[in-house]
Design an enzyme around this catalytic site. Sequence first.
Site, PDB file in Angstrom:
ATOM      1  N   TYR A 274       0.833  -1.201   0.000  1.00  0.00           N
ATOM      2  CA  TYR A 274       0.000   0.000   0.000  1.00  0.00           C
ATOM      3  C   TYR A 274       0.862   1.244   0.000  1.00  0.00           C
ATOM      4  CZ  TYR A 274       0.868   0.879   5.000  1.00  0.00           C
ATOM      5  OH  TYR A 274       1.455   1.164   6.219  1.00  0.00           O
TER       6      TYR A 274
ATOM      7  N   LYS B 270       6.427  -2.004   2.024  1.00  0.00           N
ATOM      8  CA  LYS B 270       5.234  -1.404   2.623  1.00  0.00           C
ATOM      9  C   LYS B 270       4.066  -2.391   2.479  1.00  0.00           C
ATOM     10  CE  LYS B 270       3.140   3.173   3.144  1.00  0.00           C
ATOM     11  NZ  LYS B 270       3.557   3.356   4.548  1.00  0.00           N
TER      12      LYS B 270
ATOM     13  N   GLU C 141      11.668   2.337  14.510  1.00  0.00           N
ATOM     14  CA  GLU C 141      10.849   3.410  13.947  1.00  0.00           C
ATOM     15  C   GLU C 141       9.514   3.409  14.667  1.00  0.00           C
ATOM     16  OE1 GLU C 141      10.031   2.573   9.809  1.00  0.00           O
ATOM     17  OE2 GLU C 141       9.883   0.430  10.217  1.00  0.00           O
TER      18      GLU C 141
ATOM     19  N   LEU D 191      11.041   0.979   7.226  1.00  0.00           N
ATOM     20  CA  LEU D 191      10.443   1.400   5.973  1.00  0.00           C
ATOM     21  C   LEU D 191      11.187   2.618   5.426  1.00  0.00           C
ATOM     22  CD1 LEU D 191       7.865   1.013   4.098  1.00  0.00           C
ATOM     23  CD2 LEU D 191       6.930   2.943   5.371  1.00  0.00           C
TER      24      LEU D 191
END
Length: 288
Positions: free
Chosen positions: A36, A150, A182, A206
């Site tokens: 996505y 992702k 993260e 990411l």
Amino acid sequence: MSSQERIVFLNGEYLPQSQARVSVFDRGFLFGDGVYEVIPVIRGKLVDEDYSVERLNRSLNEIDMAWPCEPEAYLEMLRTLISRNELVEGSVYVQVTRGVAERDFAYPADTPTSLMAYTARRALLDNPLAEKGVKVVTVPDLRWKRRDIKSLNLLAQCMAKQQAASAGAFEAWMVEDGLITEGASSSAFIVKDGCIITRALSNTILPGIRRRVILELINQHGMALEQRPFSVEEALHADEAFLSSATTLVLPVTHVDGTAIGDGRPGEIATRLRELYVASLLAEADGK
């Protein structure tokens, strides 16, 4: 259909959201077999779109999934969706799955990919959280080893977000081997002695687009930067902290695990980076 009902794009059709349906045999539903993107919209225009297309292409390649259409047609679809929903400011969510097939773990042959997109109204530029900052909590990083993709597989992030919500925090910073990787849906930064610190890209995080633009701004304006892991202890003793994502842009972090960062107020560097990023987004939107 209500005149206010949102329009969703699904596999070639623009549909009222109440009529947009996917098969129970869609591999995104069965396996989370898909990827996505979230793209900001400013003044009715897509921003950071080139980087978004680049990242989507990378995610698709990493899981051997075909593009659902040509990138140019993809962007035109997003612009049409924004127009049909009369979106001025907010974001577009895009999801690509491996499509509909009988349930089997191995990839099905010759199955068309499925493409879905919808818009959401959000206050990106005048987010009140930017004025007061946000709180984060640290949680164990329970995710898989290919966090650079992702992926739709977000259960660990949902669990982390719920831990944050239960603690009255805005975001969860995930921790592995004592080091912050993260945020559950954001990139994590700290500032110490004027130097901005964030983890370098690898399979552990990411490749955030906002992170990428922020690093470009840091370089353009001669700010100090270190790309390396940092510990929870370092975060607690940082002068500033902040996070970034498509829907928050840059947000100062004022507390980590209940401990005030610096003086417990948004820091000068985080505030400056947000101003620079907002200015760059406005310039990009106005130039289209």
